[in-house]
Each structure stands twice: as C-alpha cells, then as structure tokens.
Design a protein around this motif. Structure first.
Motif, short mmCIF file in Angstrom:
data_model
loop_
_atom_site.label_atom_id
_atom_site.label_comp_id
_atom_site.label_asym_id
_atom_site.label_seq_id
_atom_site.Cartn_x
_atom_site.Cartn_y
_atom_site.Cartn_z
N UNK A 88 20.56 62.32 24.91
CA UNK A 88 20.05 62.01 26.24
C UNK A 88 20.65 60.68 26.69
N UNK A 89 21.03 60.62 27.96
CA UNK A 89 21.56 59.39 28.54
C UNK A 89 20.70 59.02 29.74
N UNK A 90 20.28 57.78 29.80
CA UNK A 90 19.41 57.32 30.89
C UNK A 90 18.24 56.56 30.30
N UNK A 91 17.11 56.59 30.97
CA UNK A 91 16.85 57.25 32.25
C UNK A 91 17.05 56.29 33.41
N UNK A 92 17.10 56.86 34.62
CA UNK A 92 17.01 56.04 35.81
C UNK A 92 15.53 55.74 36.07
N UNK A 93 15.20 55.21 37.20
CA UNK A 93 13.79 54.93 37.54
C UNK A 93 13.61 55.11 39.03
N UNK A 94 12.90 56.17 39.43
CA UNK A 94 12.63 56.43 40.84
C UNK A 94 11.14 56.70 41.01
N UNK A 95 10.65 56.43 42.20
CA UNK A 95 9.24 56.72 42.48
C UNK A 95 9.01 58.22 42.40
N UNK A 96 8.04 58.66 41.59
CA UNK A 96 7.67 60.07 41.56
C UNK A 96 6.82 60.37 42.79
N UNK A 97 7.00 61.54 43.37
CA UNK A 97 6.33 61.89 44.62
C UNK A 97 4.95 62.50 44.38
N UNK A 98 4.56 62.58 43.12
CA UNK A 98 3.19 62.89 42.71
C UNK A 98 3.02 62.34 41.30
N UNK A 99 1.79 62.23 40.85
CA UNK A 99 1.56 61.60 39.54
C UNK A 99 2.23 62.35 38.41
N UNK A 100 2.32 63.64 38.54
CA UNK A 100 2.98 64.43 37.51
C UNK A 100 4.17 65.15 38.13
N UNK A 101 4.97 64.38 38.84
CA UNK A 101 6.12 64.92 39.56
C UNK A 101 7.39 64.76 38.78
N UNK A 102 7.84 65.83 38.13
CA UNK A 102 9.00 65.76 37.25
C UNK A 102 10.32 66.07 37.96
N UNK A 103 10.24 66.52 39.21
CA UNK A 103 11.45 66.75 40.00
C UNK A 103 11.19 66.27 41.42
N UNK A 104 12.24 66.23 42.23
CA UNK A 104 12.09 65.86 43.64
C UNK A 104 11.33 66.93 44.42
#
Length: 466
Positions: A326-342
């Motif tokens: 695995x390479x990363x991770x980045x860090x972006x705001x999740x759009x829900x508390x358990x939001x694993x994708x956009x």
C-alpha cells in the motif's frame, strides 16, 4: 455555504472518476469491509431481559481490548459488548495500514509515547501466545535533503527518549542495504516495527472475551441512553441495572456503560448529556496499490520525515500480510462519518462538519494543502513525484486505486487537532454511570492492550468495580 458548495462540486466530479475504478477494485479482493463475517461467538437478542454489570459500546480494537481487560480483572462481572455492524472491527480497526508502530514520533513523556512503546511489546507477546501471524519487517524513515536530516536528528532524540528498542541512525549506504531501491541521504531504522492484521487481532480479543463469559451483540446500533423505568415487578432490577441502552432492534440494561465509539464517539457522549467538543471530523485516507511486479522493491515500511507545517504525515510505503504494498494515504475530508469513497455522502453529517467552527478554522489554515490532497485524490498520477522521491523506478503504470480508511479526528472549537486521550463522565443522573472514551489517538491499534489497561483503571475508579 460557499465551502459546502465547493466540496459538493468536487465530490461530484471525483465520484464519477472514482466510480470508473470501482468494478476492478471490488474484484481485486482489497475491499476490506466486505470480507468480514459474523463470528460464531457473537450474538444479538432483542429481549429486554438482557442485564449486565458493565456494557461496552463499540466493537473496534480499543473497545474490545478494554472489555477483555475488565473481564480478565473481574471474572464475576456480567459483561457485554454492543457493536452496530454485523461483525467486529468493521471501521477504523479494519481499514488501517496494519502497522505495529514503535513510538518514534511522539513527544517524550507523553501518554501516547508511553502507551505506544508498551503496546508494541504487549502486541508481539499477544500474537505469539495466540498464534496470530505477523512480520517484524522494520521501518525506515528516510531524509532526502539537509532540512529533513535536521528533523531526522530531532526524531532520533525523541525515539531514544521514548525507549524505542534498537533505534539506529544510518547513512545512505546502509539505506541501500536495507531497502535496495530506496533513495535517501540519511535514515532512521526501527527494526522492531512490524505488520499484522489488526482485525484478526480484534477478533481474537473477542474470542477471549466470550470464552471468559462475555457476550457480544452485533447489529446493535445504540440510539439512546435512558434511565430504566421502575415498576413494582421490576423495581429491584431497575435499581441494579438503571441504565437503559436502547438500540434500533432491541435494548439491554446495565449498571455501568463504557463507550469506545471511534467515529461515533462524540455522538454517543451527547446521548447522555455530554459536551459538543471535542467533535469528530472524519478524514478519509486513500491508498494506492503497487503493481505486483514491483512489490519486490519494498522490503519493509518506508516513511517520510514529517513536515511540521502539515497536520498529516504524507506518502509512505506499507507492506501487507498478503504480500501487497500500500502507498499513501492522502488525507481528505470524508463526506460522511463512514464515507470510504467520494460516492458516500450524507448531507446532514457533511453540513455538521463544515459548519463546525473548529473545522473552518483548520481548513482555512491548511487550505492549500487540503485542495492539493483533493486534486491528488482525483488524479492519482499527481502523487507520483512524492513516490519517486524515495523509489524512482516506480512509474504511473505501476499505481492503481486501493482501499481507504476513515480516521476519527477529534477537533476542538479552535481548529486544533486533539492529540491526547479525552474521557467524559456525567455529574448527575445516569450520566454518572456512563464513561465515554471520546478520543483514543493514533496509534490506537498498536497501543490497544496498553490503552485497555489505562481505560480499565479509569473504569475501576469511576465505577468502583470490585
């Protein structure tokens, strides 16, 4: 509202781009959440007659380790763990990098530093005793210029003061001996850093717990804490088990409750009259997968030297127990508390994050960094320079989208990331019987057995357990 519109516009464009990869990603077997099955030792009952001395809410690694520790100390207690998903370790525990950390980064003398080093030794001992596979593959923190070398000296001092075992400062030649494909001028080598499947460890904690007489209720989403109502028939039970823990499909009664809710920890605290702060802001970390033909280039964990200007670590290389990298991770705001994708969007939860004064202050302070992370999420090849800084032979063709995790980042109203443990207990009514662990900072998995001892001590003091 301007920030909300901007995030939603980005999310719509990113969700389309990410969805193009979803079929391949799901078929690859890397989508962790779908691999969990309900262990045979877990159960759920809708009966209102379920009565316990201590109930732990949250079946992640910290909640499960704590429940186990309390029952080991007090084997006569009737105990239960309530988990809202169909199995243990479905969120932060089952979506992290799987690293057993050694405690290099943390300020000497802090609780985090002490618990991480203690947790490292306890984790290896536990895995040995329970035949849980792990790899002690080591970690190399690599400097690539004089500025990073100076920061590396500071990290070395921290690590030695934290009693990180066998920590070594090494030169460029030694870097090549440890990681032949890695480029760097100096490095810190931690030979006792390792990797493990933390979800498997959590399930093992659960097995210990149930073998000692504890119950695990899955599919039990807690919705409310209330005081049990008395009746002439059940007056004694209400006095002994005054906390009524209500769920979507049933309820239990308890003498005392301890919550270790991770991404839901602030909401659980507010159910018993707790404060708004600190608030949980969910940040998603998205990993890339390295082409299997290039996996031989990475022997152990390769990490950058942290940049104090930014709140998150940055790109690093993590080998997994299955051989993948695995390479990363980045860090972006999740759009829900358990939001694993956009594509995972909850407007109410997103608005709560964006309208929180602490988040707005933090976002404005790091707006350039934040926007950069969002763009890199959409166009993964933009992450290539940060990757080739350490492994020049990796190309864009060697990268594909991988799994993601969501970090429960506790934040205060000033926009400061809370980096310490936060406990809360009420001063009246049933609130006095509910202890909330509102923040168990990273590395929670490595430190889980050490954290469990600390929380059990806290519970014994607050609840006067015997």
């Amino acid at each position: 509202m301007t920030i909300l519109k901007m995030v939603l516009v980005c999310a719509r464009s990113l969700s389309y781009r990410v969805s193009c990869f979803s079929d391949t990603f799901l078929k690859s077997g890397y989508y962790i959440k779908s691999t969990f099955t309900t262990p045979s030792h877990c159960n759920f009952s809708s009966s209102s007659s379920n009565e316990y001395d201590v109930v732990v809410v949250g079946g992640g690694i910290v909640g499960m380790a704590t429940a186990r520790e309390i029952l080991l100390r007090h084997p006569n207690l009737k105990m239960a763990v309530l988990e809202k998903e169909k199995a243990l370790a479905c969120h932060q525990t089952g979506h992290n990098s799987g690293v057993i950390h050694a405690g290099i980064y943390y300020k000497p003398g802090t609780l985090k530093a002490k618990l991480c080093v203690e947790g490292l030794h306890l984790a290896y001992k536990y895995c040995d005793e329970h035949n849980i596979p792990y790899k002690k593959c080591g970690k190399l923190i690599v400097a690539t210029d004089p500025v990073e070398e100076k920061r590396l000296d500071d990290l070395y001092d921290r690590g030695k003061k934290n009693n990180v075992p066998d920590l070594q400062m090494i030169d460029a030649k030694k870097i090549k001996e440890i990681e032949p494909y890695c480029k760097g001028t100096r490095g810190l080598w931690s030979p006792h850093t390792g990797i493990v499947d933390w979800a498997e460890v959590t399930r093992s904690y659960g097995k210990d717990f149930t073998q000692k007489g504890g119950n695990i209720h899955v599919n039990f989403k807690v919705t409310k804490f209330t005081e049990a109502r008395e009746s002439s028939r059940h007056k004694d039970d209400c006095n002994k088990y005054p906390v009524h823990v209500q769920g979507e499909k049933g309820n239990v009664r308890a003498t005392y409750v301890l919550t270790c809710g991770g991404l839901q920890s602030d909401l659980l605290a507010q159910m018993s009259g707790g404060k708004t702060d600190p608030k949980i802001i969910p940040f998603r970390g998205e990993y890339l997968l390295l082409n299997p033909k290039k996996q031989h280039m990475i022997k152990g964990n390769i990490y950058p030297v942290p940049d104090p200007r930014y709140p998150f670590l940055g790109v690093h290389f993590t080998p997994r127990m299955d051989g993948s990298i695995w390479i990363g991770p980045n860090a972006v705001l999740a759009l829900k508390r358990e939001g694993y994708t956009w594509c995972d969007i909850d407007i109410k939860e997103l608005f709560e994050s964006l309208s929180y004064s602490g988040f707005r202050k933090m976002a404005l302070k790091n707006i350039t960094f934040g926007m950069s992370e969002m763009v890199k999420s959409a166009f993964i090849t933009l992450q290539l320079p940060g990757i080739q800084k350490f492994i020049p032979e990796i190309t864009a063709a060697d990268l594909s989208r991988g799994p993601a995790g969501v970090r429960a980042q506790a934040m205060d109203g000033h926009g400061t990331l809370v980096d310490d443990f936060v406990f809360e207990i009420g001063d009246k009514g049933i609130g006095k019987r509910i202890l909330h662990c509102r923040n168990a900072p990273s590395p929670g998995a490595t430190s889980s057995l050490a954290i469990a001892k600390m929380i059990a001590d806290k519970a014994e003091k607050e609840f006067k357990l015997k």
